[in-house]
Scaffold this active site. Structure first.
Site, PDB file in Angstrom:
ATOM      1  N   ASP A 176       0.803  -1.227   0.000  1.00 49.84           N
ATOM      2  CA  ASP A 176       0.000   0.000   0.000  1.00 49.84           C
ATOM      3  C   ASP A 176       0.832   1.271   0.000  1.00 49.84           C
ATOM      4  OD1 ASP A 176      -2.214  -1.684   0.153  1.00 49.84           O
ATOM      5  OD2 ASP A 176      -2.217  -1.650   2.337  1.00 49.84           O
ATOM      6  N   LYS A 192       1.839   2.163  -5.103  1.00 48.10           N
ATOM      7  CA  LYS A 192       2.375   1.614  -6.370  1.00 48.10           C
ATOM      8  C   LYS A 192       1.454   1.919  -7.552  1.00 48.10           C
ATOM      9  CE  LYS A 192       2.371  -2.395  -4.337  1.00 48.10           C
ATOM     10  NZ  LYS A 192       2.085  -2.026  -2.927  1.00 48.10           N
ATOM     11  N   GLY A 242      -4.551  -4.210  -3.818  1.00 47.73           N
ATOM     12  CA  GLY A 242      -5.533  -3.170  -4.108  1.00 47.73           C
ATOM     13  C   GLY A 242      -4.739  -1.942  -4.488  1.00 47.73           C
ATOM     14  N   HIS A 243      -4.689  -1.617  -5.763  1.00 48.44           N
ATOM     15  CA  HIS A 243      -3.866  -0.505  -6.240  1.00 48.44           C
ATOM     16  C   HIS A 243      -4.778   0.643  -6.658  1.00 48.44           C
ATOM     17  CE1 HIS A 243      -0.235  -3.333  -7.178  1.00 48.44           C
ATOM     18  NE2 HIS A 243      -0.630  -3.384  -5.929  1.00 48.44           N
ATOM     19  N   GLN A 270       1.946  -6.062  -3.193  1.00 51.41           N
ATOM     20  CA  GLN A 270       2.357  -6.171  -1.790  1.00 51.41           C
ATOM     21  C   GLN A 270       3.638  -5.352  -1.572  1.00 51.41           C
ATOM     22  OE1 GLN A 270       1.312  -9.453  -3.431  1.00 51.41           O
ATOM     23  NE2 GLN A 270      -0.552  -8.414  -2.853  1.00 51.41           N
TER      24      GLN A 270
HETATM   25  P1  GDP Z   1      -0.752   0.370  -3.541  1.00 53.14           P
HETATM   26  O1  GDP Z   1      -1.352  -0.907  -3.083  1.00 53.14           O
HETATM   27  O2  GDP Z   1       0.722   0.424  -3.298  1.00 53.14           O
HETATM   28  O3  GDP Z   1      -1.095   0.727  -4.948  1.00 53.14           O
HETATM   29  O4  GDP Z   1      -1.377   1.504  -2.615  1.00 53.14           O
HETATM   30  P2  GDP Z   1      -2.926   1.643  -2.180  1.00 53.14           P
HETATM   31  O5  GDP Z   1      -3.703   2.115  -3.330  1.00 53.14           O
HETATM   32  O6  GDP Z   1      -3.402   0.402  -1.495  1.00 53.14           O
HETATM   33  O7  GDP Z   1      -2.813   2.714  -1.030  1.00 53.14           O
HETATM   34  C1  GDP Z   1      -2.294   3.985  -1.258  1.00 53.14           C
HETATM   35  C2  GDP Z   1      -3.371   5.010  -0.861  1.00 53.14           C
HETATM   36  O8  GDP Z   1      -2.782   6.282  -0.729  1.00 53.14           O
HETATM   37  C3  GDP Z   1      -4.448   5.158  -1.905  1.00 53.14           C
HETATM   38  O9  GDP Z   1      -5.644   5.506  -1.274  1.00 53.14           O
HETATM   39  C4  GDP Z   1      -3.935   6.317  -2.762  1.00 53.14           C
HETATM   40  O10 GDP Z   1      -4.972   7.019  -3.427  1.00 53.14           O
HETATM   41  C5  GDP Z   1      -3.303   7.174  -1.709  1.00 53.14           C
HETATM   42  N1  GDP Z   1      -2.154   7.979  -2.121  1.00 53.14           N
HETATM   43  C6  GDP Z   1      -1.166   7.666  -3.013  1.00 53.14           C
HETATM   44  N2  GDP Z   1      -0.218   8.610  -3.023  1.00 53.14           N
HETATM   45  C7  GDP Z   1      -0.607   9.546  -2.133  1.00 53.14           C
HETATM   46  C8  GDP Z   1      -0.029  10.769  -1.666  1.00 53.14           C
HETATM   47  O11 GDP Z   1       1.050  11.180  -2.055  1.00 53.14           O
HETATM   48  N3  GDP Z   1      -0.733  11.453  -0.717  1.00 53.14           N
HETATM   49  C9  GDP Z   1      -1.928  11.023  -0.217  1.00 53.14           C
HETATM   50  N4  GDP Z   1      -2.535  11.749   0.712  1.00 53.14           N
HETATM   51  N5  GDP Z   1      -2.493   9.875  -0.637  1.00 53.14           N
HETATM   52  C10 GDP Z   1      -1.835   9.146  -1.565  1.00 53.14           C
HETATM   53  P1  IMO Z   2      -0.939  -4.148  -2.255  1.00 57.18           P
HETATM   54  O1  IMO Z   2      -0.477  -4.702  -3.571  1.00 57.18           O
HETATM   55  C1  IMO Z   2      -1.013  -4.557   2.099  1.00 57.18           C
HETATM   56  C2  IMO Z   2      -1.051  -8.645   3.707  1.00 57.18           C
HETATM   57  C3  IMO Z   2      -2.301  -9.114   4.417  1.00 57.18           C
HETATM   58  C4  IMO Z   2      -1.696 -10.097   5.406  1.00 57.18           C
HETATM   59  C5  IMO Z   2      -0.589 -10.733   4.591  1.00 57.18           C
HETATM   60  C6  IMO Z   2      -0.974 -12.060   3.934  1.00 57.18           C
HETATM   61  O2  IMO Z   2      -2.232  -3.418  -2.306  1.00 57.18           O
HETATM   62  O3  IMO Z   2       0.170  -3.384  -1.605  1.00 57.18           O
HETATM   63  P2  IMO Z   2      -2.494 -12.712   1.857  1.00 57.18           P
HETATM   64  O4  IMO Z   2      -3.937 -12.412   1.561  1.00 57.18           O
HETATM   65  O5  IMO Z   2      -1.553 -12.210   0.837  1.00 57.18           O
HETATM   66  O6  IMO Z   2      -2.270 -14.155   2.175  1.00 57.18           O
HETATM   67  O7  IMO Z   2      -2.194 -11.913   3.228  1.00 57.18           O
HETATM   68  O8  IMO Z   2      -0.235  -9.808   3.584  1.00 57.18           O
HETATM   69  N1  IMO Z   2      -1.281  -8.128   2.321  1.00 57.18           N
HETATM   70  C7  IMO Z   2      -1.225  -6.835   1.995  1.00 57.18           C
HETATM   71  N2  IMO Z   2      -1.037  -5.740   2.750  1.00 57.18           N
HETATM   72  N3  IMO Z   2      -1.128  -4.438   0.753  1.00 57.18           N
HETATM   73  C8  IMO Z   2      -1.284  -5.530  -0.025  1.00 57.18           C
HETATM   74  O9  IMO Z   2      -1.250  -5.467  -1.376  1.00 57.18           O
HETATM   75  C9  IMO Z   2      -1.388  -6.796   0.594  1.00 57.18           C
HETATM   76  N4  IMO Z   2      -1.568  -8.055   0.141  1.00 57.18           N
HETATM   77  C10 IMO Z   2      -1.479  -8.860   1.205  1.00 57.18           C
HETATM   78  O10 IMO Z   2      -2.945  -8.040   5.060  1.00 57.18           O
HETATM   79  O11 IMO Z   2      -1.105  -9.399   6.464  1.00 57.18           O
HETATM   80 MG    MG Z   3      -2.887  -1.584  -1.818  1.00 55.97          MG
END
Ligand code: GDP
Ligand code: IMO
Ligand code: MG
Length: 428
Positions: free
Chosen positions: A13, A16, A40-41, A222
């Protein structure tokens, strides 16, 4: 041309999805190499927020090819939902999206097993996303998984039934009750839907594109600290999330890898169980969660929040060979007068170490902090690196000096536009 890799350096998270979408116009292909719908991207542009789980984050850019590689575990049901959600945006998904025949399938019983294992673990649960990731990779390594290419073979049903019988025995042993009929129906409908996409021998496909000099970005899912080998085992995911995973998950040789972009938040978050040395259980942690909207993009669970952990970051940079760092969510720290940054860990015997120990899950380690001055101002109107407040520049410099890799991008908000690049020529 080489394949650049973009991946998370923390516990996932990091942002990416946002940066893959941002950089995608510089590439001709984006490829996912591991993980599955546990990811979840989030991408944000034109006031719309999109969350992708299995589809690569290059999908919104016209004419860019998107590949779901062999290292991925694919759930056809979630795949179908994602495609249905994207239908209204008039993207050329059927032309631009390719799925590896060697990617493993997540069956409905993998999801049931995921829940059953977690239930059996009780307090010691991993906190999995319950998407069937662990059981699907278990079957892959156990050499009896089903692959995407199997769905067009005559003996698919036979193979499916054999595997499901095994799963049922495990579920009975785990005393887990379930209903399979409805979800199986949905699964087979989704499998038929998946047949309508371009299923490819993806290692040939991608190597041919490399030969044709296409530029390719491999999108990690991840984070490095969730890697099955190098994360805080057993509180990890079941795939190789680090740079080497791009080689095995795509069939690309190590000498074809170019830049490795490592993404990290200006602080830390973790969702699920497992060690998190700098976790904050106080108002500051609550503030980071609220200000950063730190709730899972896949499960909605609140993310645990804490200060930036430099020993952990340095470790992730080492195992990935990160060539450039991108710092995300700097804006979330805007209101802090001062900011803590962890430089060491203190062990129960009082000694100090600067790395993540093997037994991190079993011992109490206390983070040792350096306190830096906060910039204490909004960043909304800043669009170039030179205009960043002095205290933020010092924060960046402190991290660079510690890690010894340059930070070339700073993200100051979720939107595509809220991205500040130090030197575009360096980034790609
Ligand atoms: P990913 O899994 O690495 O793609 O990241 P996620 O989408 O799960 O989580 C990143 C969260 O931070 C999302 O809600 C994005 O919209 C948000 N986000 C990304 N970059 C920034 C930033 O620079 N500032 C803020 N406030 N939010 C951001
Ligand atoms: P993105 O790509 C954050 C965590 C789960 C749990 C562990 C194992 O959005 O960054 P799993 O379902 O893979 O067997 O869970 O890994 N986890 C993540 N945490 N971002 C993710 O993906 C994750 N995918 C798995 O919360 O701790
Ligand atoms: Mg994510």
């Amino acid at each position: 041309m080489s394949v650049d890799v973009l991946l998370g350096l923390q516990w996932g998270d990091e942002g990416k999805g946002k940066i893959v979408d941002y950089l995608a116009p510089k590439y001709q292909m984006v490829a996912r190499f591991q993980g599955g719908p546990n990811a979840g991207h989030t991408l944000e542009f034109d006031q719309i927020k999109h969350v992708l789980h299995q589809i690569p984050s290059g999908i919104f850019r016209a004419d860019i090819l998107n590949l779901i590689g062999n290292g991925v575990v694919l759930d056809p049901v979630i795949f179908r939902k994602e495609i249905d959600n994207l239908e209204r945006f008039n993207l050329n998904i059927r032309e631009n999206l390719f799925v590896a025949k060697k990617a493993q399938l997540i069956l409905p019983t993998h999801r049931l097993l995921d829940a059953a294992y977690e239930q059996a673990k009780g307090e010691a649960k991993i906190g999995s996303t319950l998407k069937g990731i662990g059981p699907a990779y278990q079957d892959k390594i156990g050499r009896h998984g089903l692959r995407v290419g199997d769905i067009v073979q005559d003996n698919f049903m036979e193979k499916y039934r054999d595997l499901v019988e095994e799963h049922k025995e495990k579920l009975a042993y785990l005393n887990y009750s379930y209903q399979l009929e409805e979800v199986e129906k949905t699964f087979f409908e989704a499998v038929n839907f998946l047949k309508g996409f371009q299923l490819v021998e993806s290692e040939h496909f991608i190597n041919q594109k490399i030969k044709e000099k296409l530029s390719i970005l491999a999108e990690g899912a991840q984070g490095s600290l969730l890697d099955v080998d190098f994360g805080s085992y057993p509180f990890v995911t079941s795939s190789t999330t680090i740079a080497s995973g791009a080689c095995t998950g795509l069939g690309v040789a190590p000498n074809k890898i170019g830049e490795v972009f490592g993404i990290f938040k200006a602080y830390c978050t973790r969702v699920g169980s497992g060690p998190f040395p700098t976790e904050l259980h106080d108002e500051a942690g609550e503030y980071l969660r609220k200000q950063g909207h730190e709730f899972g993009a896949t499960t909605g669970r609140p993310r645990r929040c804490g200060w930036l952990d430099l020993p952990a970051l340095k470790y992730a940079v080492m195992i990935n060979g990160a060539t450039q760092l991108f710092m995300m969510k700097a804006d979330v720290l805007n209101d802090f007068e001062s900011i803590n940054i962890c430089t060491h860990y203190q062990l129960p015997d009082g000694s100090k170490i600067d790395y993540m120990p093997y037994d991190i899950c079993d011992i109490d380690i206390t983070p040792v902090y350096e306190t830096l001055q906060g910039w204490n101002q909004p960043l909304d109107d800043i669009h170039n690196f030179d205009a960043l407040p002095e205290a933020l520049v010092s924060y960046i410099k402190y991290i660079e000096d510690f890690i010894r890799v340059p930070i070339n991008l700073v993200s100051v908000g979720p939107d595509r536009k809220q991205t500040i690049i130090k030197d575009m020529a360096v980034v790609a």
